[in-house]
Design an enzyme around this catalytic site. Structure first.
Site, PDB file in Angstrom:
ATOM      1  N   THR A 229       0.818  -1.215   0.000  1.00 14.93           N
ATOM      2  CA  THR A 229       0.000   0.000   0.000  1.00 14.93           C
ATOM      3  C   THR A 229       0.855   1.270   0.000  1.00 14.93           C
ATOM      4  O   THR A 229       1.985   1.258   0.495  1.00 14.93           O
ATOM      5  CB  THR A 229      -0.905  -0.004   1.255  1.00 14.93           C
ATOM      6  OG1 THR A 229      -1.538   1.266   1.399  1.00 14.93           O
ATOM      7  CG2 THR A 229      -0.103  -0.268   2.525  1.00 14.93           C
ATOM      8  N   ASP A 230       0.277   2.341  -0.491  1.00 16.64           N
ATOM      9  CA  ASP A 230       0.977   3.640  -0.442  1.00 16.64           C
ATOM     10  C   ASP A 230       1.074   4.181   0.984  1.00 16.64           C
ATOM     11  O   ASP A 230       1.838   5.107   1.257  1.00 16.64           O
ATOM     12  CB  ASP A 230       0.292   4.665  -1.359  1.00 16.64           C
ATOM     13  CG  ASP A 230      -1.173   4.929  -1.021  1.00 16.64           C
ATOM     14  OD1 ASP A 230      -1.694   4.327  -0.060  1.00 16.64           O
ATOM     15  OD2 ASP A 230      -1.793   5.738  -1.735  1.00 16.64           O
ATOM     16  N   GLU A 231       0.295   3.585   1.909  1.00 14.25           N
ATOM     17  CA  GLU A 231       0.282   4.113   3.281  1.00 14.25           C
ATOM     18  C   GLU A 231       1.617   3.925   3.993  1.00 14.25           C
ATOM     19  O   GLU A 231       1.841   4.541   5.037  1.00 14.25           O
ATOM     20  CB  GLU A 231      -0.823   3.445   4.095  1.00 14.25           C
ATOM     21  CG  GLU A 231      -2.184   3.767   3.558  1.00 14.25           C
ATOM     22  CD  GLU A 231      -3.293   3.363   4.505  1.00 14.25           C
ATOM     23  OE1 GLU A 231      -3.023   3.165   5.694  1.00 14.25           O
ATOM     24  OE2 GLU A 231      -4.432   3.261   4.042  1.00 14.25           O
TER      25      GLU A 231
ATOM     26  N   TYR B  47      -1.720  -0.610  11.164  1.00 10.34           N
ATOM     27  CA  TYR B  47      -1.878  -1.259   9.852  1.00 10.34           C
ATOM     28  C   TYR B  47      -0.719  -0.896   8.928  1.00 10.34           C
ATOM     29  O   TYR B  47      -0.037  -1.772   8.393  1.00 10.34           O
ATOM     30  CB  TYR B  47      -3.215  -0.865   9.202  1.00 10.34           C
ATOM     31  CG  TYR B  47      -3.242  -1.143   7.710  1.00 10.34           C
ATOM     32  CD1 TYR B  47      -3.214  -2.447   7.231  1.00 10.34           C
ATOM     33  CD2 TYR B  47      -3.253  -0.096   6.767  1.00 10.34           C
ATOM     34  CE1 TYR B  47      -3.199  -2.716   5.862  1.00 10.34           C
ATOM     35  CE2 TYR B  47      -3.238  -0.356   5.406  1.00 10.34           C
ATOM     36  CZ  TYR B  47      -3.216  -1.667   4.961  1.00 10.34           C
ATOM     37  OH  TYR B  47      -3.191  -1.924   3.607  1.00 10.34           O
TER      38      TYR B  47
ATOM     39  N   LYS C 120       2.362  -3.209   7.369  1.00 10.59           N
ATOM     40  CA  LYS C 120       2.601  -3.365   5.919  1.00 10.59           C
ATOM     41  C   LYS C 120       4.020  -2.903   5.567  1.00 10.59           C
ATOM     42  O   LYS C 120       4.705  -3.525   4.753  1.00 10.59           O
ATOM     43  CB  LYS C 120       1.571  -2.580   5.099  1.00 10.59           C
ATOM     44  CG  LYS C 120       0.164  -3.126   5.133  1.00 10.59           C
ATOM     45  CD  LYS C 120       0.005  -4.520   4.548  1.00 10.59           C
ATOM     46  CE  LYS C 120       0.239  -4.564   3.048  1.00 10.59           C
ATOM     47  NZ  LYS C 120      -0.095  -5.912   2.483  1.00 10.59           N
TER      48      LYS C 120
HETATM   49  P1  NAD Z   1      -9.461  -7.466   2.482  1.00 12.58           P
HETATM   50  O1  NAD Z   1      -9.454  -7.177   3.933  1.00 12.58           O
HETATM   51  O2  NAD Z   1     -10.689  -7.224   1.681  1.00 12.58           O
HETATM   52  O3  NAD Z   1      -9.047  -8.990   2.237  1.00 12.58           O
HETATM   53  C1  NAD Z   1      -8.039  -9.621   2.953  1.00 12.58           C
HETATM   54  C2  NAD Z   1      -8.182 -11.141   2.782  1.00 12.58           C
HETATM   55  O4  NAD Z   1      -7.096 -11.768   3.480  1.00 12.58           O
HETATM   56  C3  NAD Z   1      -9.479 -11.703   3.361  1.00 12.58           C
HETATM   57  O5  NAD Z   1     -10.065 -12.611   2.459  1.00 12.58           O
HETATM   58  C4  NAD Z   1      -9.014 -12.414   4.635  1.00 12.58           C
HETATM   59  O6  NAD Z   1      -9.835 -13.529   4.976  1.00 12.58           O
HETATM   60  C5  NAD Z   1      -7.623 -12.848   4.239  1.00 12.58           C
HETATM   61  N1  NAD Z   1      -6.744 -13.066   5.399  1.00 12.58           N
HETATM   62  C6  NAD Z   1      -6.577 -12.240   6.473  1.00 12.58           C
HETATM   63  N2  NAD Z   1      -5.713 -12.791   7.338  1.00 12.58           N
HETATM   64  C7  NAD Z   1      -5.311 -13.972   6.800  1.00 12.58           C
HETATM   65  C8  NAD Z   1      -4.395 -14.981   7.210  1.00 12.58           C
HETATM   66  N3  NAD Z   1      -3.723 -14.905   8.376  1.00 12.58           N
HETATM   67  N4  NAD Z   1      -4.223 -16.059   6.402  1.00 12.58           N
HETATM   68  C9  NAD Z   1      -4.881 -16.162   5.224  1.00 12.58           C
HETATM   69  N5  NAD Z   1      -5.765 -15.233   4.787  1.00 12.58           N
HETATM   70  C10 NAD Z   1      -5.967 -14.157   5.570  1.00 12.58           C
HETATM   71  O7  NAD Z   1      -8.230  -6.644   1.886  1.00 12.58           O
HETATM   72  P2  NAD Z   1      -8.049  -5.957   0.448  1.00 12.58           P
HETATM   73  O8  NAD Z   1      -8.605  -4.594   0.492  1.00 12.58           O
HETATM   74  O9  NAD Z   1      -8.498  -6.907  -0.605  1.00 12.58           O
HETATM   75  O10 NAD Z   1      -6.452  -5.820   0.402  1.00 12.58           O
HETATM   76  C11 NAD Z   1      -5.650  -6.837  -0.197  1.00 12.58           C
HETATM   77  C12 NAD Z   1      -4.205  -6.412  -0.146  1.00 12.58           C
HETATM   78  O11 NAD Z   1      -4.023  -5.208  -0.875  1.00 12.58           O
HETATM   79  C13 NAD Z   1      -3.682  -6.133   1.268  1.00 12.58           C
HETATM   80  O12 NAD Z   1      -2.364  -6.629   1.349  1.00 12.58           O
HETATM   81  C14 NAD Z   1      -3.694  -4.624   1.371  1.00 12.58           C
HETATM   82  O13 NAD Z   1      -2.702  -4.161   2.260  1.00 12.58           O
HETATM   83  C15 NAD Z   1      -3.386  -4.225  -0.056  1.00 12.58           C
HETATM   84  N6  NAD Z   1      -3.907  -2.921  -0.486  1.00 12.58           N
HETATM   85  C16 NAD Z   1      -5.221  -2.616  -0.332  1.00 12.58           C
HETATM   86  C17 NAD Z   1      -5.703  -1.386  -0.793  1.00 12.58           C
HETATM   87  C18 NAD Z   1      -7.161  -1.010  -0.683  1.00 12.58           C
HETATM   88  O14 NAD Z   1      -7.520   0.096  -1.045  1.00 12.58           O
HETATM   89  N7  NAD Z   1      -8.047  -1.882  -0.225  1.00 12.58           N
HETATM   90  C19 NAD Z   1      -4.825  -0.473  -1.399  1.00 12.58           C
HETATM   91  C20 NAD Z   1      -3.478  -0.821  -1.528  1.00 12.58           C
HETATM   92  C21 NAD Z   1      -3.030  -2.062  -1.077  1.00 12.58           C
HETATM   93  O1  TDX Z   2     -17.113   6.052   7.232  1.00  7.08           O
HETATM   94  C1  TDX Z   2     -16.033   6.516   6.878  1.00  7.08           C
HETATM   95  N1  TDX Z   2     -15.897   7.864   6.703  1.00  7.08           N
HETATM   96  C2  TDX Z   2     -14.746   8.445   6.309  1.00  7.08           C
HETATM   97  O2  TDX Z   2     -14.686   9.681   6.177  1.00  7.08           O
HETATM   98  C3  TDX Z   2     -14.882   5.665   6.589  1.00  7.08           C
HETATM   99  C4  TDX Z   2     -14.991   4.184   6.752  1.00  7.08           C
HETATM  100  C5  TDX Z   2     -13.719   6.276   6.161  1.00  7.08           C
HETATM  101  N2  TDX Z   2     -13.645   7.624   6.037  1.00  7.08           N
HETATM  102  C6  TDX Z   2     -12.398   8.242   5.524  1.00  7.08           C
HETATM  103  C7  TDX Z   2     -11.108   7.755   6.148  1.00  7.08           C
HETATM  104  C8  TDX Z   2     -10.129   7.848   4.991  1.00  7.08           C
HETATM  105  O3  TDX Z   2      -9.600   9.161   4.881  1.00  7.08           O
HETATM  106  O4  TDX Z   2     -12.332   7.855   4.144  1.00  7.08           O
HETATM  107  C9  TDX Z   2     -10.983   7.576   3.749  1.00  7.08           C
HETATM  108  C10 TDX Z   2     -10.874   6.151   3.258  1.00  7.08           C
HETATM  109  O5  TDX Z   2     -11.064   5.301   4.382  1.00  7.08           O
HETATM  110  P1  TDX Z   2     -10.877   3.702   4.290  1.00  7.08           P
HETATM  111  O6  TDX Z   2     -11.804   3.142   3.281  1.00  7.08           O
HETATM  112  O7  TDX Z   2     -10.928   3.161   5.675  1.00  7.08           O
HETATM  113  O8  TDX Z   2      -9.416   3.575   3.640  1.00  7.08           O
HETATM  114  P2  TDX Z   2      -7.952   4.067   4.091  1.00  7.08           P
HETATM  115  O9  TDX Z   2      -7.828   4.199   5.555  1.00  7.08           O
HETATM  116  O10 TDX Z   2      -7.585   5.246   3.229  1.00  7.08           O
HETATM  117  O11 TDX Z   2      -7.098   2.767   3.632  1.00  7.08           O
HETATM  118  C11 TDX Z   2      -7.431   2.091   2.397  1.00  7.08           C
HETATM  119  O12 TDX Z   2      -6.506   2.412   1.387  1.00  7.08           O
HETATM  120  C12 TDX Z   2      -5.195   1.950   1.539  1.00  7.08           C
HETATM  121  C13 TDX Z   2      -7.458   0.576   2.611  1.00  7.08           C
HETATM  122  O13 TDX Z   2      -8.390   0.254   3.640  1.00  7.08           O
HETATM  123  C14 TDX Z   2      -6.092   0.054   2.949  1.00  7.08           C
HETATM  124  O14 TDX Z   2      -6.103  -1.367   3.047  1.00  7.08           O
HETATM  125  C15 TDX Z   2      -5.138   0.473   1.850  1.00  7.08           C
HETATM  126  O15 TDX Z   2      -3.831   0.105   2.201  1.00  7.08           O
END
Ligand code: NAD
Ligand code: TDX
Length: 330
Positions: free
Chosen positions: A119-121, A146, A150
């Site tokens: 992630t960019d975080e 988190y 990462k």
């Molecule tokens: P998500 O939470 O939707 O899915 C995570 C999955 O991992 C789930 O199916 C969960 O059951 C599984 N999991 C959790 N712990 C586990 C373990 N110990 N063993 C096996 N499986 C396990 O997450 P996502 O949003 O799909 O993110 C996927 C990846 O992408 C993550 O590594 C996250 O850091 C990265 N990422 C997410 C975003 C975003 O915006 N969502 C952005 C950049 C990077």
């Molecule tokens: O109800 C809400 N209201 C609100 O204002 C929620 C759930 C979030 N927010 C804000 C918080 C953040 O600034 O919206 C933005 C996005 O929130 P999230 O969906 O929780 O994402 P964020 O914390 O930015 O992280 C996401 O992007 C990077 C993913 O959850 C991470 O897994 C990924 O690494």
């Protein structure tokens, strides 16, 4: 090609499995997923080329056995929600750090190609008026449990590349949106709130900026890095989609036929990162990748339609998710 997808029952992983089946006729996929609250077997398509193994990426035996039978590991599994990491960081350390370590050791033992999804975080946040964006040279400066977990997982991968010659690539992507995203996350939470007649919830003033990318664009970029990226290299994935949270809530409301101001401000997230922004020049110029969704409104409309059409998928998650937010006062 035998592909092991960790976290393939989660949001991005499940979309990756779907993309892989659609575009890689020679691929078979094994999903290793613990099916935590965030995983859903129903997100994985019913296809003879896909096998789901329910298990923990920190379980050495399971991981070693699956890795011994695979050509490529694509590692999505993680605890992924910042808000949860502020309530209980412990599963973040287990999965993101110990789980990644366990996968790396198995890939080292079997000389298996590894792609790490991050992630960019890990770079922390930018000021709203900073003209710069994150690049692969930006120093790590994570804010939450988190993003710290990462960041640690990224550093483990780099060490395994350098010290053990592991054939690994890494990608750090900005905020994803699209189908199959858990209703705890910002955009699906607001869409499903509006469907339920509940006003969207904006943390603080809503000035925080996220750099949105459609999940399919993230996943085509992951395949691009796997196919053409240099081993040991980190690629940043983004689609120039910076928007304030306020602008996103307003866009969701307008797209769903609601008044633009029909949302509530709720208390802010502690330590809330102000702005993320990705410079994806290396990915675009070196590897020739480009996003397909260039217009947030189009991707958002398709995502809203998906949540309207797939209530059976998200409804079982909604009540518990909102109760957890209620306990946090958000
Ligand atoms: P998500 O939470 O939707 O899915 C995570 C999955 O991992 C789930 O199916 C969960 O059951 C599984 N999991 C959790 N712990 C586990 C373990 N110990 N063993 C096996 N499986 C396990 O997450 P996502 O949003 O799909 O993110 C996927 C990846 O992408 C993550 O590594 C996250 O850091 C990265 N990422 C997410 C975003 C975003 O915006 N969502 C952005 C950049 C990077
Ligand atoms: O109800 C809400 N209201 C609100 O204002 C929620 C759930 C979030 N927010 C804000 C918080 C953040 O600034 O919206 C933005 C996005 O929130 P999230 O969906 O929780 O994402 P964020 O914390 O930015 O992280 C996401 O992007 C990077 C993913 O959850 C991470 O897994 C990924 O690494």
């Amino acid at each position: 090609m035998r592909v092991l997808v960790t976290g393939g029952a989660g949001f991005i992983g499940a979309n990756f499995v779907r993309l892989t089946l659609a575009t890689r006729p020679d691929a078979t996929v094994t999903v290793l997923d613990k099916l935590t609250y965030a995983g859903n077997a129903a997100s994985i398509p019913d296809d003879p080329r896909v096998t789901l193994v329910q298990g923990d990426i920190a379980d050495r035996e399971v991981v070693d056995s699956l890795v011994s039978e695979t050509d490529l590991v694509v590692h999505f599994a993680a605890e992924s929600h910042n808000d949860n990491s502020l309530t209980d960081p412990s599963p973040f350390i287990h999965t993101n750090l110990v789980g990644t370590f366990t996968l790396l050791e198995a890939c080292r033992a079997h000389a298996t190609r590894f792609h790490h999804v991050s992630t960019d975080e890990v770079y922390g946040d930018l000021a709203l008026d900073d003209p710069g964006k994150f690049t692969a040279d930006t120093p790590y400066n994570p804010s939450s449990p988190y993003s710290a977990s990462k960041a640690g997982s990224d550093l483990l991968v780099r060490a395994w590349v350098r010290s053990f010659g592991l054939a690994a690539t890494m990608s750090n992507c900005s905020n994803n949106y699209g189908p199959f995203q858990h209703v705890e996350k910002f955009i699906p939470r607001q869409i499903t709130n509006i469907i339920d007649g509940v006003r969207p919830k904006l943390y603080g003033a809503g000035a925080n900026v996220r750099d949105w990318i459609h999940v399919d664009d993230h996943n085509t970029a992951v395949w691009t890095v796997i196919d053409a990226g240099r081993v040991g290299q980190t690629y940043l994935i983004g689609a120039d989609g910076e928007l304030s949270n306020k602008a996103v809530v307003e866009a969701v409301l307008v797209a769903m036929g609601q008044p633009v101001d029909a949302y509530d401000h709720v208390p802010d997230r502690p330590g809330h990162d102000l702005r993320y922004a990705i410079d994806a020049t290396a990915l675009r110029e070196e590897l020739g990748w480009a996003p397909r969704y260039r217009d947030f409104a189009t991707g958002l409309a398709a995502t809203i339609d998906w949540y309207r059409d797939n209530e059976a998928w998200w409804r079982p998650l909604k009540r518990e998710t909102e109760l957890a937010y209620e306990r946090l006062g958000r």
